[in-house]
Motif scaffolding. Structure first.
Motif, PDB file in Angstrom:
ATOM      1  N   GLY A  63     -30.043  38.840   9.743  1.00  0.00           N
ATOM      2  CA  GLY A  63     -31.615  38.921   9.958  1.00  0.00           C
ATOM      3  C   GLY A  63     -32.630  39.125  10.026  1.00  0.00           C
ATOM      4  O   GLY A  63     -32.859  37.551   8.713  1.00  0.00           O
ATOM      5  N   TRP A  79     -35.366  41.632  13.487  1.00  0.00           N
ATOM      6  CA  TRP A  79     -33.858  41.502  14.273  1.00  0.00           C
ATOM      7  C   TRP A  79     -32.822  41.863  13.357  1.00  0.00           C
ATOM      8  O   TRP A  79     -32.958  40.970  12.166  1.00  0.00           O
ATOM      9  CB  TRP A  79     -33.527  40.323  15.298  1.00  0.00           C
ATOM     10  N   VAL A  80     -31.776  42.480  13.495  1.00  0.00           N
ATOM     11  CA  VAL A  80     -30.302  42.585  12.599  1.00  0.00           C
ATOM     12  C   VAL A  80     -29.585  42.498  13.456  1.00  0.00           C
ATOM     13  O   VAL A  80     -29.658  42.449  14.545  1.00  0.00           O
ATOM     14  CB  VAL A  80     -30.422  43.685  12.042  1.00  0.00           C
ATOM     15  N   PRO A 110     -25.874  42.243  15.794  1.00  0.00           N
ATOM     16  CA  PRO A 110     -24.535  43.163  16.123  1.00  0.00           C
ATOM     17  C   PRO A 110     -23.643  43.721  14.733  1.00  0.00           C
ATOM     18  O   PRO A 110     -23.903  45.055  14.616  1.00  0.00           O
ATOM     19  CB  PRO A 110     -24.347  42.690  17.396  1.00  0.00           C
ATOM     20  N   ARG A 159     -26.024  45.501  12.314  1.00  0.00           N
ATOM     21  CA  ARG A 159     -26.008  46.839  11.652  1.00  0.00           C
ATOM     22  C   ARG A 159     -25.737  48.273  11.235  1.00  0.00           C
ATOM     23  O   ARG A 159     -24.447  47.869  11.123  1.00  0.00           O
ATOM     24  CB  ARG A 159     -26.409  47.036  13.484  1.00  0.00           C
ATOM     25  N   GLY A 160     -26.358  48.664  10.243  1.00  0.00           N
ATOM     26  CA  GLY A 160     -26.053  50.124  10.064  1.00  0.00           C
ATOM     27  C   GLY A 160     -25.569  49.663   7.757  1.00  0.00           C
ATOM     28  O   GLY A 160     -24.897  50.529   7.436  1.00  0.00           O
ATOM     29  N   GLY A 208     -31.977  45.773   7.496  1.00  0.00           N
ATOM     30  CA  GLY A 208     -33.092  46.441   8.417  1.00  0.00           C
ATOM     31  C   GLY A 208     -34.566  47.070   7.050  1.00  0.00           C
ATOM     32  O   GLY A 208     -35.494  46.985   6.944  1.00  0.00           O
ATOM     33  N   PRO A 247     -32.605  52.915  17.672  1.00  0.00           N
ATOM     34  CA  PRO A 247     -32.236  53.018  17.210  1.00  0.00           C
ATOM     35  C   PRO A 247     -33.060  52.097  15.866  1.00  0.00           C
ATOM     36  O   PRO A 247     -33.309  52.327  14.594  1.00  0.00           O
ATOM     37  CB  PRO A 247     -31.048  51.702  17.312  1.00  0.00           C
ATOM     38  N   ALA A 248     -33.867  51.291  16.603  1.00  0.00           N
ATOM     39  CA  ALA A 248     -34.826  50.701  15.492  1.00  0.00           C
ATOM     40  C   ALA A 248     -36.478  51.702  15.159  1.00  0.00           C
ATOM     41  O   ALA A 248     -36.599  52.063  14.192  1.00  0.00           O
ATOM     42  CB  ALA A 248     -36.264  49.326  16.504  1.00  0.00           C
ATOM     43  N   LEU A 270     -34.928  53.607  12.476  1.00  0.00           N
ATOM     44  CA  LEU A 270     -34.842  53.033  11.289  1.00  0.00           C
ATOM     45  C   LEU A 270     -35.833  53.080  10.703  1.00  0.00           C
ATOM     46  O   LEU A 270     -36.815  52.718  10.341  1.00  0.00           O
ATOM     47  CB  LEU A 270     -34.770  51.485  11.504  1.00  0.00           C
TER      48      LEU A 270
END
Length: 367
Positions: A66, A84-85, A87, A90-91, A95, A124-125, A128
């Motif tokens: 990211g 940006w992370v 795909p 992610r999780g 971030g 999602p953003a 976060l």
């Protein structure tokens, strides 16, 4: 995972990942892929050598995960840009690490807050950023790269997450130790707003984390006689009262959901929440949380048993409740609840009987 700062000489790597981000999530950026594909090399160099900006890359085993950038808009404000992370990452807390690195850089430059813009549809953003302490300013505008979308402005104090006590600060002449203790006690009021999946028996709604923790404390007091080993009831009550405090910042992780990043989120939350207390108490409360998580004592094993038995009772009263989660079978329920037997054979026998009877009545899916 490492967070590295990009600089002169990293233009090719920066350009490649930036263009990948624009292609993957165009609705997240004020710029466009077509625009930046046309940039000349000097544009990329200028971005990486601006002494009022920082460009960060998250890397694991040489693989970029990211990126983000930030720009000092004025002495008090740093603007977070281009978060940006990938795909596949992610999780995993990428971030969070990027944001906290930006915050540390902003503090070094004596900025007081971070700001950023996020499109309203990018849930999602937004989740976060809100978890990281950002709050809406009320400002909205069309996304420059796609005016059919609206974006909202968020802000966060650089010193860390905004605390509840900051809304009405305690007097400066209040005893320092008491002030820290009061600040912690006010902050954990957030636990009342963290919703769990279990349905209440007494009302048509889900329970919150504070209600859950109180219920566990009462269960320890009432059911301690069924422990396979003698336990210190007072110590066990402290364990169950502390065990979910980290969810104030980490959020609830449903028992039948994806908990792959749960440990990482909760450790980060523990490292942020408990130090609000004076050092001696912070260490003691953290030790209680660690003891519960590791189940290394008889008290911790019984506390964990209560944590699994309590929603079992609520789901029985709801004639299924979360046992009816899509994809979950009665055998899944038995497997997740079997930890009760590590502390009490009698309680696990009773719990297994309720699960079996619930399956027989059609309240859970047959395996």
């Amino acid at each position: 995972m490492e967070i590295t700062r990009l600089g002169a000489g990293d233009e090719d790597r920066y350009r490649e990942l930036r263009l990948r981000a624009l292609a993957d999530a165009p609705q997240a950026f004020a710029s466009t892929l077509e625009r930046e594909q046309a940039f000349t090399p000097d544009v990329w160099t200028s971005r990486l050598t601006n002494d009022r900006s920082i460009n960060l890359l998250a890397v694991e085993d040489g693989t970029p995960l990211g990126m983000t950038s930030a720009l000092l808009e004025d002495p008090a404000t740093a603007h977070v840009l281009g978060m940006w992370v990938a795909p596949e990452a992610r999780g995993r807390g990428v971030g969070d690490r990027l944001i906290e690195t930006v915050a540390a850089w902003a503090r070094e430059h004596r900025a007081r807050h971070l700001v950023l813009w996020v499109t309203e549809i990018n849930r999602p953003a937004r989740a976060l950023y809100e978890k990281s302490g950002f709050v809406p300013t009320g400002e909205r505008q069309p996304l420059p790269s796609d005016e059919s979308l609206m974006e909202m402005k968020l802000t966060r104090e650089v010193g860390g997450r905004s605390l509840l006590a900051d809304r009405t600060p305690f007097p400066d002449d209040l005893d320092e130790r008491l002030s820290r203790q009061f600040t912690f006690l006010v902050e954990i009021d957030r636990l009342k707003a963290v919703m769990r999946q279990s349905p209440l028996a007494a009302a048509d709604r889900r329970e919150n984390d504070a209600e859950h923790s109180w219920h566990l404390a009462m269960m320890v007091a009432v059911l301690a006689e069924h422990s396979d080993e003698p336990i210190d009831v007072g110590h066990t009550i402290q364990l169950v009262l502390v065990h979910d405090l980290v969810e104030i910042y980490a959020g609830d992780t449903p028992l039948y959901g994806d908990g792959s990043d749960q440990r990482e989120r909760e450790v980060a939350a523990a490292e942020e929440l408990f130090p609000l207390l004076p050092g001696d108490q912070a260490g003691r409360i953290r030790a209680l949380w660690d003891e519960f998580e590791e189940r290394r004592t008889r008290e911790a094993r019984f506390a964990k048993a209560m944590d699994r038995l309590q929603p079992l009772l609520l789901n029985w009263m709801a004639r299924g409740g979360t046992w009816q989660t899509p994809g979950v079978t009665a055998d899944d329920v038995r497997a997740r609840k079997a930890v009760i037997g590590d502390a009490s054979a009698a309680l696990w026998k009773a719990g297994r009987h309720l699960i079996d009877e619930g399956e027989h009545r059609g309240w859970s899916r047959r395996s």
